[in-house]
Structure formats: structure tokens, C-alpha cells
Design a protein around this motif. Structure first.
Motif, PDB file in Angstrom:
ATOM      1  N   ARG A 269       0.837  -1.193   0.000  1.00 54.33           N
ATOM      2  CA  ARG A 269       0.000   0.000   0.000  1.00 54.33           C
ATOM      3  C   ARG A 269       0.871   1.241   0.000  1.00 54.33           C
ATOM      4  NH1 ARG A 269      -5.381  -0.107   1.157  1.00 54.33           N
ATOM      5  NH2 ARG A 269      -5.239   1.975   2.075  1.00 54.33           N
ATOM      6  N   ALA A 270       0.460   2.213  -0.787  1.00 55.13           N
ATOM      7  CA  ALA A 270       1.221   3.451  -0.882  1.00 55.13           C
ATOM      8  C   ALA A 270       1.263   4.175   0.452  1.00 55.13           C
ATOM      9  CB  ALA A 270       0.609   4.358  -1.953  1.00 55.13           C
ATOM     10  N   ASP A 271       0.189   4.064   1.247  1.00 49.43           N
ATOM     11  CA  ASP A 271       0.128   4.804   2.507  1.00 49.43           C
ATOM     12  C   ASP A 271       0.736   4.047   3.687  1.00 49.43           C
ATOM     13  OD1 ASP A 271      -1.807   2.874   2.645  1.00 49.43           O
ATOM     14  OD2 ASP A 271      -3.463   4.216   3.127  1.00 49.43           O
ATOM     15  N   GLU A 272       1.331   2.873   3.430  1.00 46.47           N
ATOM     16  CA  GLU A 272       1.957   2.106   4.501  1.00 46.47           C
ATOM     17  C   GLU A 272       3.466   1.974   4.322  1.00 46.47           C
ATOM     18  OE1 GLU A 272      -0.205  -1.552   4.529  1.00 46.47           O
ATOM     19  OE2 GLU A 272      -1.881  -0.736   5.696  1.00 46.47           O
ATOM     20  N   ALA A 273       4.008   2.607   3.289  1.00 46.59           N
ATOM     21  CA  ALA A 273       5.440   2.514   3.036  1.00 46.59           C
ATOM     22  C   ALA A 273       6.227   3.112   4.200  1.00 46.59           C
ATOM     23  CB  ALA A 273       5.792   3.210   1.735  1.00 46.59           C
ATOM     24  N   ILE A 274       7.371   2.519   4.497  1.00 43.40           N
ATOM     25  CA  ILE A 274       8.252   2.956   5.574  1.00 43.40           C
ATOM     26  C   ILE A 274       9.432   3.709   4.963  1.00 43.40           C
ATOM     27  CG2 ILE A 274       9.749   2.179   7.457  1.00 43.40           C
ATOM     28  CD1 ILE A 274       7.993  -0.414   7.499  1.00 43.40           C
ATOM     29  N   THR A 275       9.753   4.867   5.520  1.00 44.84           N
ATOM     30  CA  THR A 275      10.931   5.620   5.088  1.00 44.84           C
ATOM     31  C   THR A 275      11.979   5.529   6.188  1.00 44.84           C
ATOM     32  OG1 THR A 275       9.581   7.139   3.796  1.00 44.84           O
ATOM     33  CG2 THR A 275      11.814   7.846   4.333  1.00 44.84           C
ATOM     34  N   SER A 276      13.051   4.819   5.916  1.00 44.39           N
ATOM     35  CA  SER A 276      14.089   4.572   6.919  1.00 44.39           C
ATOM     36  C   SER A 276      15.441   4.980   6.349  1.00 44.39           C
ATOM     37  CB  SER A 276      14.105   3.087   7.310  1.00 44.39           C
ATOM     38  OG  SER A 276      15.068   2.831   8.304  1.00 44.39           O
ATOM     39  N   GLY A 277      16.063   5.988   6.959  1.00 44.24           N
ATOM     40  CA  GLY A 277      17.359   6.454   6.475  1.00 44.24           C
ATOM     41  C   GLY A 277      17.299   6.982   5.056  1.00 44.24           C
ATOM     42  N   GLY A 278      16.148   7.534   4.670  1.00 48.59           N
ATOM     43  CA  GLY A 278      15.991   8.077   3.329  1.00 48.59           C
ATOM     44  C   GLY A 278      15.613   7.049   2.286  1.00 48.59           C
ATOM     45  N   LEU A 279      15.477   5.783   2.660  1.00 49.46           N
ATOM     46  CA  LEU A 279      15.105   4.715   1.731  1.00 49.46           C
ATOM     47  C   LEU A 279      13.675   4.260   2.011  1.00 49.46           C
ATOM     48  CD1 LEU A 279      18.427   2.673   1.914  1.00 49.46           C
ATOM     49  CD2 LEU A 279      17.693   4.200   0.070  1.00 49.46           C
ATOM     50  N   THR A 280      12.969   3.836   0.975  1.00 50.15           N
ATOM     51  CA  THR A 280      11.568   3.435   1.104  1.00 50.15           C
ATOM     52  C   THR A 280      11.456   1.925   1.118  1.00 50.15           C
ATOM     53  OG1 THR A 280      10.810   5.446   0.002  1.00 50.15           O
ATOM     54  CG2 THR A 280       9.274   3.595   0.091  1.00 50.15           C
TER      55      THR A 280
END
Length: 371
Positions: A269-280
């Protein structure tokens, strides 16, 4: 629910408009207010069915007899013919309601399993064995299927049925393999309230369903857009919602691909993506790797706040008790597949994963509990 057969029939013939609500008085009051029950509605609308509430107050997808009948007919065609249905899901969600409507549209009286106190696989087996009709169908969510496969009587009853629709949440590959090995005629469904329930079966769209992928990346992953005769007529009292900017299409929040044969695969899901250290990171692709671990029965991956990374990847798991849980093995498998940035910083064992709606993992509840 069968004592409301007149109302169910009215939904199909369009003689009235209904909003199915749960037994919880507070949630019912919330939906009555949000969806303006009692206020005027379009003459062609016969059903306002709530969404699963991913982003807060559920919305109400508006359906007509034509959209509901189109869905029921397309399902009957794909399954191989009309039959009777056993309801084992909550009837105020589209997956459960459609079980009842499909049976009525085929001229049968559906059977209803009481799940007020939870899903009892042995009671399910007895109800399915007693179901009359030329063909016998039912619909479950993955957590119910796990319980079925742990019960010999329920497994046998389901293997002798003519079709099991599984939806509401992604079916883990290991669970799918167990069902297939047990001889269960399982069909994975993809759909939502806005599409009158499942409209893509095992990746293949039902008759009349159109799929478009918007703004695909180099790997072909983009937002899934759906069209067809079962698409809702917008949301109740929200005529300008962007999901229905083009009334012939519904813009989902799902990310997916369509291969050369037209088979749809949902990535996340587009609204559940995790952004960690600038990476998705898309949680569902990490979950798929973790679910291949023999110690893991269920899994949910979420992003939790982290001072250094912004968000850190955390995996919540329910163990299978077949082998010990090995966190390093899980991290290693994800690292081998996607690199270290996607590997969970923490692996937290739970007795059960929180769910919402028709069996969907409640990631918001996990974030609230562990933040």
C-alpha cells in the motif's frame, strides 16, 4: 441476519437503501452520523457499505443493484456455476454481505455461522456439511483458514466444498501451500468495498473488470486503478473525493504490477510505506520473506519512530511453535533478499496480531501500542 431477508432482497431490487452496521453501539452511532443515515440519497443507490477504515473514520461506498448484481454474476461465472453460500464473516463488511447477496441472487437461502464468540472450526465444518444447494461456497479470512487447517473435520469439509474465497488480507504463501496440499479449492481474492468485494481472483480480473497501473516505476510498480460494472458510485456525501475523480475508475491506495498475461500482483500500500534512512521499504514484501521462515505463523511489518533513521523497520510475529524463533535467521533472510536497510531492527513476538475490518492487520494499532 436471515431474519432481515426482506432488507437483503431490497438491496438487490433497489426498493430501499441500507447501511449495514455492526453490533457495537458506539461504532454504529459514529457511522450513522458520518454517513447521514436518514438523509436523502440518490434514487439508484441501494447500499452504502463502509470501508475498513484504514485512515480514520470509514467512508461509505455507494452501490446500486446493478453494481452488486454485476459482481455476483461475475463471481458465479468464475466459480463455475450458481450455488449456496455459508456466511462465516461479519455481515456489515462487503465480504460478508456479498456472501448473503450472492446466495440470494442464485435463488438460495444462505447459511449463517455464529461468530459472535469467535470462529469455531468444528462448528464451521458442521455448517458447511449441512449446506444445501447444487454447489457449496464460502468465504474466509486467512486467520480463519489457519484454524480450519488445524482442525481435521473442518479441513475435510472445506476440501469437499466447491470453492473457498480468501480475502480481506494477503494470504501468506506457506498458508496457501497448506490449503492446496489439503485439497481445498482455494481462490485468493482482491477487492474492496468500492469494488463490491473481490473483483480479481488469483490475480486474474473477473469478467468486465479493467486494471490500470498509474505512474509505474522502472520495475513496473505503480498505483492500481480499477474499472468495471461493479465499481461504486462514489462515496456518500463526498462527491469530490479524488479516488473517484474519474467516475468510471476507482483509484486504490494499493501498489502493484500487471504482467504480460494481465495477471495482477499486489506489492503493498502506498500509505503504509516505511521511510528509513531516506530509503523506502514496502512492508508487505518484507513480510513475504519473513513468512517463509518455518518459525513464523503470522507477521506484520511496520515503521516505528527512530531518532537516527526517522523510522525503523520492526517485525511483529506470531510463532508457529514448529521450530524456535531465530531473529538472526529472519534478519539474514531479509538482508539476502533486499539488503540490510530492509531488515527489521527489532522482531517482537505477539500472541496475536491486531486486526480491523474483515481480517486486515491493524498496523495503526501496532504503531500506537509500541511507539
Amino acid at each position: 441476519m436471515l431474519d432481515r431477508r426482506a432488507e437483503l432482497s431490497a438491496i438487490l431490487d433497489g426498493s430501499a437503501a441500507y447501511v449495514p452496521v455492526p453490533d457495537d453501539p458506539r461504532e454504529t452511532a459514529l457511522l450513522r452520523d458520518a454517513l447521514a443515515v436518514g438523509e436523502p440519497i440518490g434514487d439508484d443507490i441501494s447500499l452504502v457499505i463502509t470501508t475498513s477504515g484504514t485512515t480514520g473514520t470509514p467512508k461509505g461506498a455507494q452501490h446500486t443493484p446493478a453494481t452488486l448484481v454485476a459482481s455476483a454474476q461475475a463471481t458465479t461465472e468464475r466459480l463455475g456455476g450458481p450455488g449456496n453460500w455459508l456466511l462465516a464473516l461479519a455481515p456489515h463488511h462487503i465480504a460478508g454481505l456479498q456472501v448473503l447477496l450472492r446466495a440470494l441472487a442464485s435463488g438460495h437461502t444462505p447459511a449463517v455461522l455464529d461468530v459472535t464468540d469467535g470462529f469455531d472450526p468444528d462448528a464451521f465444518a458442521r455448517a458447511l456439511d449441512a449446506l444445501d444447494g447444487p454447489r457449496r461456497y464460502t468465504s474466509l479470512v486467512p486467520t480463519q483458514l489457519i484454524k480450519v487447517l488445524d482442525s481435521p473435520s473442518a479441513t475435510t469439509a472445506l476440501a469437499n466444498s466447491d470453492g473457498l474465497l480468501v480475502g480481506g488480507a494477503a494470504t501468506p504463501p506457506a498458508l496457501l501451500r497448506r490449503a492446496v496440499d489439503a485439497g481445498i479449492p482455494i481462490i485468493r481474492t482482491y477487492g474492496m468495498s468500492e469494488t463490491a468485494g473481490g473483483c480479481v481472483y488469483d490475480g486474474v480480473p473477473l469478467n468486465g473488470v479493467r486494471i490500470r497501473i498509474d505512474d509505474p516505476n522502472p520495475e513496473g510498480v505503480g498505483r492500481v486503478i480499477l474499472g468495471g460494472p461493479m465499481i461504486a458510485h462514489g462515496y456518500r456525501n463526498r462527491p469530490d473525493h479524488p479516488a473517484f475523480a474519474d467516475p468510471s475508475w476507482f483509484r486504490t491506495d494499493d501498489l502493484g504490477t500487471v504482467d504480460d498475461d494481465g495477471v495482477l500482483s499486489i506489492v503493498g500500500r502506498a500509505d503504509e510505506a516505511i521511510t528509513s534512512g531516506g530509503l523506502t521499504i514496502v512492508p508487505q514484501v518484507v513480510e513475504a520473506v519473513i513468512l517463509d521462515d518455518p518459525a513464523v505463523r503470522e507477521c506484520a511489518v511496520v515503521g516505528l519512530p527512530d531518532d537516527r533513521l526517522g523510522e525503523k523497520v520492526v517485525a511483529f510475529v506470531v510463532t508457529s511453535d514448529s521450530v524456535p524463533l531465530d531473529v538472526d535467521r529472519i534478519r539474514g533472510a531479509v538482508t539476502d533478499r533486499f539488503d540490510r536497510y530492509a531488515a527489521p531492527r527489532d522482531v517482537i513476538e505477539l500472541d496475536a496480531l491486531p486486526t480491523r475490518g474483515p481480517g486486515k492487520i491493524d498496523r495503526r494499532a501496532l504503531r500506537a501500542r509500541f511507539t
